[in-house]
Motif scaffolding. Structure first.
Motif, PDB file in Angstrom:
ATOM      1  N   ALA A 127       0.830  -1.278   0.046  1.00  0.00           N
ATOM      2  CA  ALA A 127       0.003  -0.195   0.014  1.00  0.00           C
ATOM      3  C   ALA A 127       0.755   1.303   0.115  1.00  0.00           C
TER       4      ALA A 127
ATOM      5  N   THR B  11      -2.797   5.865   0.890  1.00  0.00           N
ATOM      6  CA  THR B  11      -3.910   4.964   0.929  1.00  0.00           C
ATOM      7  C   THR B  11      -4.883   5.287   2.052  1.00  0.00           C
TER       8      THR B  11
ATOM      9  N   VAL C  62      -8.997   0.797  -1.122  1.00  0.00           N
ATOM     10  CA  VAL C  62      -7.715   0.124  -0.648  1.00  0.00           C
ATOM     11  C   VAL C  62      -6.796  -0.638  -1.547  1.00  0.00           C
TER      12      VAL C  62
ATOM     13  N   ALA D 267      -5.876   1.258  -4.576  1.00  0.00           N
ATOM     14  CA  ALA D 267      -4.522   2.292  -4.082  1.00  0.00           C
ATOM     15  C   ALA D 267      -3.242   1.285  -4.008  1.00  0.00           C
ATOM     16  N   SER D 268      -3.442   0.033  -3.945  1.00  0.00           N
ATOM     17  CA  SER D 268      -2.240  -0.808  -3.853  1.00  0.00           C
ATOM     18  C   SER D 268      -2.109  -1.936  -4.881  1.00  0.00           C
TER      19      SER D 268
END
Length: 357
Positions: free
Chosen positions: A280, A284, A332, A335-336
């Motif tokens: 991440a 994030t 999440v 974003a990762s």
């Protein structure tokens, strides 16, 4: 539980999501896909919440047996069929519907000694090129199966690689239609994306997976924001430490994040050993003390760090939502550089799980 991280499963949200599926495909029966331990939610924890489904679909024989031992008497579809011939007596004992995607499986089923025929899903390769018979072989395999005494009800099954795209099923659906021409057969084609967005592919049985757990098959929450689907899993923790940085101070392994001025950061009890993605990046989204903020620095095994600038009143013990209702798991994951499926399935055994009716 001494460490504050906990995963909460909202069973009411799961029941709601099954109803959303029913509304999206009102003329189809539903295979609730519970593979990968119900996408990390725990099959034994959640199967009864989905007990109004028409059937369960999964991969592992052990999980199928668990459903039978817990009292499920309805259909169970083994999505990849049997992996070895010696599993067929258990398929017979527990009355499992088997997928067939390879010549050796057809031969093994034909030669097996069973107490009664097994229902079969003939898997067609519609262009994804994972499992399944090519379109030009569907008719011949279908006729072959019809002649086998161990074959009960027969259904044509396929999968879509790009059903989250507006035109993503056009070519594979045409290929399926051509392959099935002249066959009087039930069909099961639709994954979560096709269930939500392609009613022309619903047919007899739909196979929703990720949408039952309240995440988007496209990986983008905005695509299901108005669907009525609700997140089932929330991952929450607390602030366990505070650091006050000055310009030039760094955070975490590799000193990836460097403060540009005075900054207050919080240390959260939660890391990659709990299932939070190590990769991440800074920024994030995370929810702290009722306010949306961001991560900073590299995620550690047991901790991660967050920017407390937007939430100056946060302190030791302040609540943190890593994903759930306020921070969508898809956001999440996006974003990762991954998908919500992976984060759900990666929830670590050490994280306590609480059921919310």
């Amino acid at each position: 539980m001494s460490r504050p991280i906990v995963a909460t499963l909202d069973l009411g949200a799961m029941r709601n999501n099954l109803q959303v599926v029913r509304q999206a495909a009102p003329h189809s029966r539903v295979w609730s896909v519970v593979k990968a331990n119900a996408y990390g939610h725990g099959l034994d924890r959640v199967w009864s919440t989905l007990s109004t489904t028409d059937g369960f679909a999964l991969l592992n024989l052990e999980e199928a047996i668990l459903l039978r031992e817990r009292g499920w008497k309805g259909p169970i579809l083994m999505l990849e069929g049997f992996f070895h011939t010696d599993e067929l007596p258990l398929f017979d004992k527990y009355r499992l519907t088997t997928s067939l995607h390879s010549n050796w499986q057809v031969k093994a089923l034909a030669n097996a000694r069973l107490n009664a025929p097994l229902d079969v899903y003939l898997k067609m390769n519609s262009g994804m090129n994972r499992l399944g018979f090519t379109a030009d072989r569907v008719h011949s395999i279908w006729r072959q199966l019809r002649a086998i005494a161990n074959v009960g009800q027969l259904t044509l099954m396929a999968h879509f690689a790009d059903a989250e795209q507006p035109g993503g099923i056009v070519e594979p659906l045409a290929r399926i239609e051509q392959a099935a021409e002249g066959l009087d057969c039930m069909r099961s084609l639709s994954n979560s994306a096709a269930t939500m967005w392609h009613p022309e592919a619903h047919y007899d049985w739909v196979r929703p997976g990720i949408i039952l757990y309240g995440a988007s098959p496209s990986g983008q929450w905005r695509d299901i924001a108005n669907s009525g689907l609700k997140p089932v899993m929330s991952l929450r923790s607390e602030i366990i430490g505070i650091q006050n940085l000055k310009a030039g101070d760094t955070v975490g392994y590799g000193s990836r994040y460097r403060a540009t001025g005075e900054q207050r950061i919080g240390i959260v009890a939660g890391g990659y050993a709990d299932g939070y993605p190590r990769h991440a990046p800074d920024g994030t989204p995370v929810h702290v003390d009722g306010v949306l903020t961001r991560t900073v620095g590299t995620v550690s095994m047991d901790m991660l760090t967050v920017d407390l600038t937007p939430c100056p009143h946060a302190g030791i013990g302040s609540p943190v939502e890593l994903w759930g209702n306020e921070v969508k798991i898809d956001d999440v994951a996006s974003a990762s550089g991954t998908v919500g499926y992976e984060l759900m399935c990666a929830l670590a055994p050490r994280v306590p799980v609480v059921l919310q009716a």
